[in-house]
Design an enzyme around this catalytic site. Sequence first.
Site, short mmCIF file in Angstrom:
data_model
loop_
_atom_site.label_atom_id
_atom_site.label_comp_id
_atom_site.label_asym_id
_atom_site.label_seq_id
_atom_site.Cartn_x
_atom_site.Cartn_y
_atom_site.Cartn_z
N TRP A 22 0.85 -1.20 0.00
CA TRP A 22 0.00 0.00 0.00
C TRP A 22 0.89 1.26 0.00
O TRP A 22 0.56 2.25 -0.64
CB TRP A 22 -0.90 -0.01 1.25
CG TRP A 22 -1.78 1.22 1.36
CD1 TRP A 22 -3.03 1.38 0.85
CD2 TRP A 22 -1.45 2.46 2.00
NE1 TRP A 22 -3.50 2.63 1.14
CE2 TRP A 22 -2.55 3.33 1.84
CE3 TRP A 22 -0.34 2.92 2.69
CZ2 TRP A 22 -2.59 4.61 2.35
CZ3 TRP A 22 -0.36 4.22 3.19
CH2 TRP A 22 -1.47 5.04 3.02
N HIS A 23 2.00 1.17 0.72
CA HIS A 23 2.86 2.35 0.83
C HIS A 23 3.57 2.69 -0.47
O HIS A 23 3.91 3.84 -0.71
CB HIS A 23 3.88 2.15 1.95
CG HIS A 23 3.30 2.35 3.30
ND1 HIS A 23 2.67 1.34 3.99
CD2 HIS A 23 3.24 3.44 4.10
CE1 HIS A 23 2.24 1.81 5.14
NE2 HIS A 23 2.56 3.08 5.24
N GLY A 24 3.84 1.70 -1.29
CA GLY A 24 4.52 2.04 -2.53
C GLY A 24 4.82 0.83 -3.36
O GLY A 24 4.91 -0.30 -2.85
N PHE A 59 2.18 8.11 -1.39
CA PHE A 59 1.47 6.85 -1.18
C PHE A 59 -0.01 7.02 -1.54
O PHE A 59 -0.68 6.17 -1.89
CB PHE A 59 1.60 6.38 0.28
CG PHE A 59 3.04 6.35 0.75
CD1 PHE A 59 4.04 5.93 -0.11
CD2 PHE A 59 3.38 6.76 2.01
CE1 PHE A 59 5.36 5.91 0.30
CE2 PHE A 59 4.69 6.73 2.44
CZ PHE A 59 5.69 6.32 1.58
#
Lengths: 315, 481
Positions: free
Chosen positions: B322-324, B481
Amino acid sequence: MRMRNTIAAAAFVAGFFLLNALIQHVQLAAGIDQYSQFDPKLYEDRYRRLVLGDSHAVCGILPDVLGDTANYSGLGDGYMVSYYKLEGVLDTEPQQLETVILQVDRHSFALHRVNQYGYGLWARSIDFADLSRYNGPQWGYFCQYLRFHVFTYADLPDHLAYIVGGVGAKERNDALTNWMRNFAEAPLKDALVEQRIEDHILPEERWWEDEMVDYFRRILELCRARGLRVVAVRFPVSKPYSDALDPHVPPEEFDAALHGLLADYPEVTVLDYSRLFADRDDYFVDPNHLNVVGSRAFTVRLRDDLAAIEAGTRP
Amino acid sequence: MLFNSFQFLAFFPIVAALYFLVPFRRRWLLLLAASYLFYMCWRPGYILLIIASTLIDYVAALEMGKTESRAKRRLYLVLSLCTNLGLLFSFKYFNFFNESVKAFFEFYGLPYEVPMLKVLLPVGISFYTFQTLSYTIDVYRGAREPERHLGYFALYVAFFPQLVAGPIERSTHLLPQFFEKHRFDMDRLRSGLLQMGCGFFKKLIIADRLAVYVNEVYNNPMDYEGLPVLVATYCFAFQIFCDFSGYSDIAIGTARILGFDIMKNFNTPYYAKSIGEFWRRWHISLSTWFRDYLYIPLGGNRVRRRRLYGNLMIVFVLSGLWHGANWTFLFWGALHGCYLIAGIVTGPIRHRLAERFVPARFEPVHRLVQIAITFHLVLLSWVFFRANSITDAFVLLRGMVHGFSLADPNVLAPVEPFSFLTAVAGIVAMECVHLAQRRRPLADRLFALPLPLRWAAYYLFIFAIIAFGTFTTEEFIYFQF
């Protein structure tokens, strides 16, 4: 109750501006102001040549080597900024100024340069009334203007670093040298080249913006009106950078566009050094900026060419 | 539009003033217009993605509300999931997967011709897609009724204080607040401004100043070893906390002034005594999202041990993703999954050892040791989070040990010392406030002061932010993000 709150809020805001003025006064009286180095008055009557451009010109030209030169370039400066800087310098009526050295690189007219107000160090040079008249409302520029006039003491640690002078300078130079060492390593070199292309041209790939062209013309008109010689310089870049830039800004197309633009200004001399150090990666601190050794070699070369131009011996 | 820009300083007072001036029934329109304008300051065209996501989820939820058929409801849920996750995949993950597949094909000498997408990642896409997904899932589950007013729903998706970097709100919490009639409240204004001030302090004085050190070391991993790498990693731990919690503070403060309560996103996470507790204190809105919409549906704690470990790994790997779109984030997520599993496995033994060897009077010391261990485990994971590649992360970890000396003269090489010391002083001040707040909130203490002292504190705070903040309009880390 509502009235009381309103009066209190008004008194608080008034107190804020009063204190703000007081702090500003103390700061300027004590001389803690790093932006004073960008005061055009500093250049009054002391230089024959004035350099205008972005970081390529900042890194590329050593005024001590060139002699009688003020390098008034700034990181990220586009032609808008350069124009107002020049106007600011000319307002001081410099008697000895003869030549303006103006950067004309392949990224110089790009869209990226139009909104390049983030650096802000030059903001005190800008004539915002003119900018707004000429180019419509410029909110970003206005904000920077406000910051550098109303909140002069913002970013105090940076002011202090400038005033104390040289704190950490050696370490920063060492870091730059290390940066250069990185460049010798292929994977990082590729990544850095890509990053620089992205910084300068991508993602819009608009490398010939009308606003930049307009301001470039204004610079040339101003120089013409003041009888100043203009030498347009394309600064050396590394071969990997130059090759990577080719698909985004085709050299022939850029040359044709620049040639067409300069057709109205036959007095401008163009010196193209873009591939001068194509085989000297060791002259660059990164893909597109000269290091200290490179800038010395380049400035010596430029000095000789300028001398020939000024003496009228260069064809 | 960035919170730390002069544009926002002009934008917000105008919006707030108009909000309390316009009639209640038109307020949603004002806030929606302001929210869209806020987003469009970045790249106008990408507002269409938010509008598309809003319309599809609005219709899907309405249709779910009209039918009792589970199959049909599931069909509309799938439509919503496909739309939102499809958008997310196309803009955020396509190139990552494409590149990975390409590398795999090239490794085996096979031809691979699928081109990369040349698109910019829309700011905040992970936040608003998760927010709107939670709504459709809640409607599908019957946890809430579908919202019939398109305007209010659009505002729920795009509400500007938390649009681009959270907190990721729930429809059950935020949507009903749009129907409430908010009056201007001086107390809310004061506490909202104070919270915004704390956010600006964290962002401008600490995060952006530390960023210089961190960027220099992490972008040039071959050039640094020993103490500077370790210091850069500590710096990053505080940079990311101050950057993200600073953004959340500004978002919460902004919303509070307008009369809305947004959920708390951070609760002094570096004081956590275990990794599990860390995740109950760090990015709370995302952790609870994954808990409610992924971990519990997978079975939660009520499954066999092996399945539980598998579920934890799934949740944390996906949280990393999800963050990257980068292997570094996957690794970071997996590492936290491993921490949690190790914590569960060793829990009983640690508990027994503590009972046997730690006398009651040493309990505070035991807690401090737990906090220190947890902090350093998190610190280790930040190396992977911040490094530009997995290779870089290992180079940095090796460099951290190699050539380490406490008297390293190069420790300040990557940064301007004045700027660095300002950030360190900022961290000390922030931690003092955190410790002081354990007994009584800062706002309560401040508001109890006599007027002259209170105003003096306000002025000191404001001028400290202006004088010691850095104003190069650095973006917030979580925007990517």
